[in-house]
Design a protein around this motif. Sequence first.
Motif, mmCIF file in Angstrom:
data_model
loop_
_atom_site.group_PDB
_atom_site.id
_atom_site.type_symbol
_atom_site.label_atom_id
_atom_site.label_comp_id
_atom_site.label_asym_id
_atom_site.label_seq_id
_atom_site.Cartn_x
_atom_site.Cartn_y
_atom_site.Cartn_z
ATOM 1 N N GLU A 4 0.807 -1.217 0.000
ATOM 2 C CA GLU A 4 0.000 0.000 0.000
ATOM 3 C C GLU A 4 0.839 1.266 0.000
ATOM 4 N N VAL A 5 2.075 1.182 0.484
ATOM 5 C CA VAL A 5 2.882 2.402 0.639
ATOM 6 C C VAL A 5 4.026 2.505 -0.362
ATOM 7 N N PHE A 6 4.524 1.386 -0.854
ATOM 8 C CA PHE A 6 5.694 1.453 -1.722
ATOM 9 C C PHE A 6 5.411 2.160 -3.045
ATOM 10 N N GLY A 7 4.239 1.931 -3.609
ATOM 11 C CA GLY A 7 3.929 2.570 -4.882
ATOM 12 C C GLY A 7 4.039 4.077 -4.830
ATOM 13 N N PRO A 8 3.271 4.750 -3.934
ATOM 14 C CA PRO A 8 3.368 6.216 -3.836
ATOM 15 C C PRO A 8 4.747 6.713 -3.426
ATOM 16 N N LEU A 9 5.387 6.041 -2.455
ATOM 17 C CA LEU A 9 6.669 6.543 -1.962
ATOM 18 C C LEU A 9 7.781 6.386 -2.990
ATOM 19 N N LEU A 10 7.905 5.230 -3.587
ATOM 20 C CA LEU A 10 8.991 5.003 -4.540
ATOM 21 C C LEU A 10 8.792 5.787 -5.832
ATOM 22 N N GLY A 11 7.559 6.143 -6.127
ATOM 23 C CA GLY A 11 7.302 6.937 -7.323
ATOM 24 C C GLY A 11 7.157 8.422 -7.063
ATOM 25 N N ALA A 12 7.474 8.854 -5.830
ATOM 26 C CA ALA A 12 7.273 10.255 -5.459
ATOM 27 C C ALA A 12 8.280 11.160 -6.147
ATOM 28 N N ARG A 13 7.866 12.390 -6.387
ATOM 29 C CA ARG A 13 8.776 13.394 -6.933
ATOM 30 C C ARG A 13 9.787 13.850 -5.876
ATOM 31 N N SER A 14 9.372 13.822 -4.630
ATOM 32 C CA SER A 14 10.222 14.292 -3.533
ATOM 33 C C SER A 14 11.323 13.285 -3.208
ATOM 34 N N PRO A 15 12.584 13.698 -3.203
ATOM 35 C CA PRO A 15 13.665 12.784 -2.789
ATOM 36 C C PRO A 15 13.493 12.271 -1.373
ATOM 37 N N ARG A 16 12.919 13.093 -0.502
ATOM 38 C CA ARG A 16 12.721 12.678 0.888
ATOM 39 C C ARG A 16 11.772 11.491 0.961
ATOM 40 N N ALA A 17 10.686 11.556 0.201
ATOM 41 C CA ALA A 17 9.721 10.451 0.211
ATOM 42 C C ALA A 17 10.316 9.211 -0.452
ATOM 43 N N ALA A 53 20.926 4.679 -9.297
ATOM 44 C CA ALA A 53 21.192 5.744 -10.265
ATOM 45 C C ALA A 53 20.128 6.840 -10.192
ATOM 46 N N ASP A 54 19.483 6.978 -9.056
ATOM 47 C CA ASP A 54 18.457 8.008 -8.886
ATOM 48 C C ASP A 54 19.064 9.401 -9.079
ATOM 49 N N ARG A 55 18.226 10.348 -9.437
ATOM 50 C CA ARG A 55 18.713 11.712 -9.665
ATOM 51 C C ARG A 55 19.082 12.434 -8.375
ATOM 52 N N ALA A 56 18.610 11.939 -7.226
ATOM 53 C CA ALA A 56 18.870 12.602 -5.951
ATOM 54 C C ALA A 56 19.943 11.861 -5.159
ATOM 55 N N ALA A 57 20.882 12.614 -4.604
ATOM 56 C CA ALA A 57 21.995 12.004 -3.870
ATOM 57 C C ALA A 57 21.515 11.223 -2.658
ATOM 58 N N VAL A 58 20.514 11.749 -1.923
ATOM 59 C CA VAL A 58 20.056 11.065 -0.717
ATOM 60 C C VAL A 58 19.417 9.716 -1.062
ATOM 61 N N VAL A 59 18.744 9.635 -2.186
ATOM 62 C CA VAL A 59 18.132 8.373 -2.598
ATOM 63 C C VAL A 59 19.217 7.376 -3.006
ATOM 64 N N ARG A 60 20.219 7.854 -3.740
ATOM 65 C CA ARG A 60 21.325 6.963 -4.126
ATOM 66 C C ARG A 60 22.034 6.419 -2.893
ATOM 67 N N ALA A 61 22.255 7.283 -1.912
ATOM 68 C CA ALA A 61 22.936 6.832 -0.692
ATOM 69 C C ALA A 61 22.116 5.776 0.045
#
Length: 416
Positions: A212-225, A247-255
Amino acid sequence: MRDVLDVRDPRAWLGLDEGVRAGEFCCPPDMVARERMPGARELTGILRGPGPLAESLLALALCHRDGRVRRAALDRTAGHPVLLPLVVLRCADWAAPVRDRARQRLAEGLDAPTAVSLAPIILRVGRRNRADFAIGLLDEILRRAPLDRLAPLWSDADRAVRRHAYRLAVEEGRLSLAELARAAARDTDAVVQTLCADAALAGAARSGAYDEVFGPLLGARSPRARSAGVTALRPAGRAELAVRFLADRAAVVRACARYVVRQQGIDPLPLYRAWCAVPEPVPGAVIGLAECGGRADAEVLWTLVGHPAGAVRARAVAGLRTLDVTDVRRLRPLLEDPVAGVVREVTAALLPSAELVPEEWLTERLGARWLRPVRIAAFRLLDARGGDVRRRAAEALTDDPDGKLRGWAEHAVRRG
């Protein structure tokens, strides 16, 4: 009165109240006629009279410097819901009789619809002393209100309102896991994103309903989400899905993705090297190679500095800066790159070695025939050298038609 002040605009009502210290009345000059208003004693008599009173007069009385006038005005606010914002203000009044009567009036007049409409001003006034009553009353009513009544608060333009409304919803458990995840993915405020993502993932951990949560969170525009979703892949037993976020565009997501895959015994470095070897590498993979690679990977990045895609060139330059292997001679031509992002990255890489870039070469690129990013880069590098070099560069731009460049130049001249 209704046409002058908007109940949904706390600034209008607060502005009416802010002038109390400056004079007998605190009223915007365009709100009422400029003729002399009654004095405190006369106004008190009018307020205690039996006749109907105009809302504009009551509004002024509620903001009068004399506490007796404010107290008397509160007795006449029944039947005037448009004045409730001023009643909210008086709930934090310094005078106890005024404050107590205002709280009684607010408790009588506040229901679910008005609580929603007054939430912005109640929360704004909540920053003052003695304002806890109005916030407590607001929370009590919102907790009992139907869920559909709260929806406007979750989309309010004021982020403080959204934060408060979502915090209440989380505390009361009024949103499903999917709704919390969608809120974290949709909202632009970092506090709301964190609050809702944490609540959604905590609920998913208890129930196991991660789908229920992975779809919205992993597809979010926000790097934090997205990073919150990626981090939760491991406890959910789906760590293999984190590979595609390396290879995400955001450093925090890559980390976060690197942390998750390493916990599974996967080394991300070979993956980055393989992704950078393809003809069309993803920009996130290019900078990711630098983030977990070493100087031995610099040659791959130097190759990508000449890639046809501007985003790849920009990430390659950023990667060289990350590895601290910048070369002024090789990077200097890229200051003329047609892609602004590349020019910005090259400028950031060359700033520590600005004195190694020839002054004459940079001064020529201050000229109007060059693209604006090139001119900005040239000025930043000349400015970084200070002294006479900075002064000459600033003087060359003091009459420039580009307002931003001209402003930077004037500031540089003042600095000396």
